[in-house]
Design an enzyme around this catalytic site. Sequence first.
Site, short mmCIF file in Angstrom:
data_model
loop_
_atom_site.label_atom_id
_atom_site.label_comp_id
_atom_site.label_asym_id
_atom_site.label_seq_id
_atom_site.Cartn_x
_atom_site.Cartn_y
_atom_site.Cartn_z
N ARG A 218 0.83 -1.21 0.00
CA ARG A 218 0.00 0.00 0.00
C ARG A 218 0.87 1.27 0.00
O ARG A 218 0.93 2.00 -0.98
CB ARG A 218 -0.94 0.01 1.22
CG ARG A 218 -2.12 0.99 1.12
CD ARG A 218 -1.82 2.46 1.39
NE ARG A 218 -1.24 2.70 2.72
CZ ARG A 218 -0.79 3.88 3.12
NH1 ARG A 218 -0.88 4.93 2.32
NH2 ARG A 218 -0.24 4.01 4.32
N CYS B 157 10.19 9.01 -1.15
CA CYS B 157 9.61 10.04 -0.28
C CYS B 157 9.09 11.16 -1.16
O CYS B 157 9.85 11.86 -1.81
CB CYS B 157 10.66 10.59 0.67
SG CYS B 157 10.04 11.95 1.67
N HIS C 74 10.16 6.74 8.31
CA HIS C 74 10.76 6.85 6.98
C HIS C 74 12.25 7.08 7.18
O HIS C 74 12.67 7.68 8.16
CB HIS C 74 10.11 8.00 6.20
CG HIS C 74 8.75 7.64 5.68
ND1 HIS C 74 8.23 8.18 4.53
CD2 HIS C 74 7.82 6.79 6.14
CE1 HIS C 74 7.02 7.67 4.31
NE2 HIS C 74 6.75 6.82 5.28
N ASN D 189 9.95 5.01 2.97
CA ASN D 189 9.70 4.04 4.03
C ASN D 189 10.96 3.29 4.42
O ASN D 189 11.77 2.92 3.58
CB ASN D 189 8.69 2.98 3.52
CG ASN D 189 7.27 3.49 3.57
OD1 ASN D 189 6.75 3.80 4.63
ND2 ASN D 189 6.65 3.59 2.40
N HIS E 177 5.88 4.20 12.74
CA HIS E 177 5.99 4.14 11.27
C HIS E 177 7.05 5.16 10.87
O HIS E 177 6.80 6.36 10.88
CB HIS E 177 4.62 4.47 10.68
CG HIS E 177 4.55 4.45 9.19
ND1 HIS E 177 3.82 3.51 8.49
CD2 HIS E 177 5.09 5.26 8.24
CE1 HIS E 177 3.91 3.74 7.19
NE2 HIS E 177 4.68 4.81 7.01
#
Lengths: 296, 296
Positions: free
Chosen positions: A19, A244, A213, A253, A211
């Site tokens: 996703r 990004c 990056h 990510n 989460h």
Amino acid sequence: MSFVERLPRQVTVVEVGPRDGLQNEAQPVPTELKVAFIERLADAGFPVIEVTSFVSPKAVPQLADAEEVMRRIARRPGTRYLALVPNERGLERALAAGCDAIALFTAASEAFSQANVRASIEETFERFRPVAERAQAAGLWIRGYVSTAFHCPYSGPVDPQQVLSVADRLFSLGCHEVALADTIGRATPRDVDRLLALATRAFNPGRLALHFHDTAGLALANVMVGLDHGITVFDAAAGGLGGCPFAPGAPGNLATERLLALLAGLEIETGVDREAVVAAVTELRQSVPGIGARAC
Amino acid sequence: MSFVERLPRQVTVVEVGPRDGLQNEAQPVPTELKVAFIERLADAGFPVIEVTSFVSPKAVPQLADAEEVMRRIARRPGTRYLALVPNERGLERALAAGCDAIALFTAASEAFSQANVRASIEETFERFRPVAERAQAAGLWIRGYVSTAFHCPYSGPVDPQQVLSVADRLFSLGCHEVALADTIGRATPRDVDRLLALATRAFNPGRLALHFHDTAGLALANVMVGLDHGITVFDAAAGGLGGCPFAPGAPGNLATERLLALLAGLEIETGVDREAVVAAVTELRQSVPGIGARAC
């Protein structure tokens, strides 16, 4: 006792590549390749995979095949297949496609919410209320996302109290888990320490996820700070897919392989086979040349 | 108190690029470019720079200009310019070139010592004894290196007790500081935790340094474990120069810019200007196209 000795023995890695990764690719990936990718990731042992998003196909054409992906994947017992749902229409589609886990996506920054979903934070909660009610009635598992939990690309540093307030509203809606996201990869380990010192007092750390990056190369350092605060759920994208959107050319990510290498190096169990993840990414890259080329 | 809150407030970054980095380049870098690079690094604020090695020019032609480099650099007050010295002949050259800080290099793995310097560990200490005596008499500052402190490319995992024993002998020789080096970049945070639990009990943590390679992407995680054990001296190479001779294509030395980003993110003082390091590397790369191309 040293930092390493105090760490949790087991961690849940949430694979978000299908996703969060694929929605950032310039060209949509063919459905059959997505299905094969997701099935290989499930075989690798992830307990949770974020597979798609029931947003408007016009807004995110890369995920226009959400129903088809959900219907075609051979579901592995014990794997949770998560799909983003932005509103009631999205929930209807998700339910029709047989979803049993959904994610609601909002932000801690008003400016980001406006730019990203063209709604105030308050308006996203108005949209979520009927979604959460119906989802709970249907017995779905619900995750909430607080994006820009550290920095906003438009308004700068984000007040931790604002993050707690949004997370609290997500829990109150019925979310089983809330993920705090460093959307633009600018959080430092100090930032993470400061937010988690507050967040783990306000909420059960077992219901928080992180989460990150890897834009600034600090994602693994931030994971270590998260582990230190008792967080046991971390998102990552196989192959670092996704790039990004706010820093062209920079990694987006956190790459799942990098996260798994860290956790293995800390002797923390994940149940995921790192080599199988590498193989899944290699196969996808062979089928879709240039995919995730910007990833780390 | 969280891990981050317990960290040291200040750390010494030892820049090893001019020696450990440039000695791994296929082609020797012209002396005037080395001198300019070292001077820019000193201006960036490093308290210690490892500039060259007084090894045999036949063995390491990349550093055959050791005397000239030492003589030509404009020495900045307060900066320590370190040079490797393998034996008495090397010490004579170093003293003649005006060195006031030297490094002795041995290994924790017998197989690596034989392969790398064609001498047993015992023989390296026989060579070091007269060097250390004369260096102490001349008032030089002495650093000792324990290479392969975690893994040996020939004999596998290295026993921490062997590392402690070699470090102890280096301190006994008169070394002011001993650097424990993950020569092939295979140490995990657990490995680092285990060794440091022992090493910081056996020695003053303020006299230990850590030298990590980023081959497996875990160098920063390992630095964090080092900080947790009170280590305050870390080696790194500007631009990640050096590559890894044991893993072609993989990053070698931890890139100084990455280390500085982590330390800044932890709000730990280093006195080094990260932008000036990036500028120094950019200038070197423009003058020597292809240099450090394998670096991360």
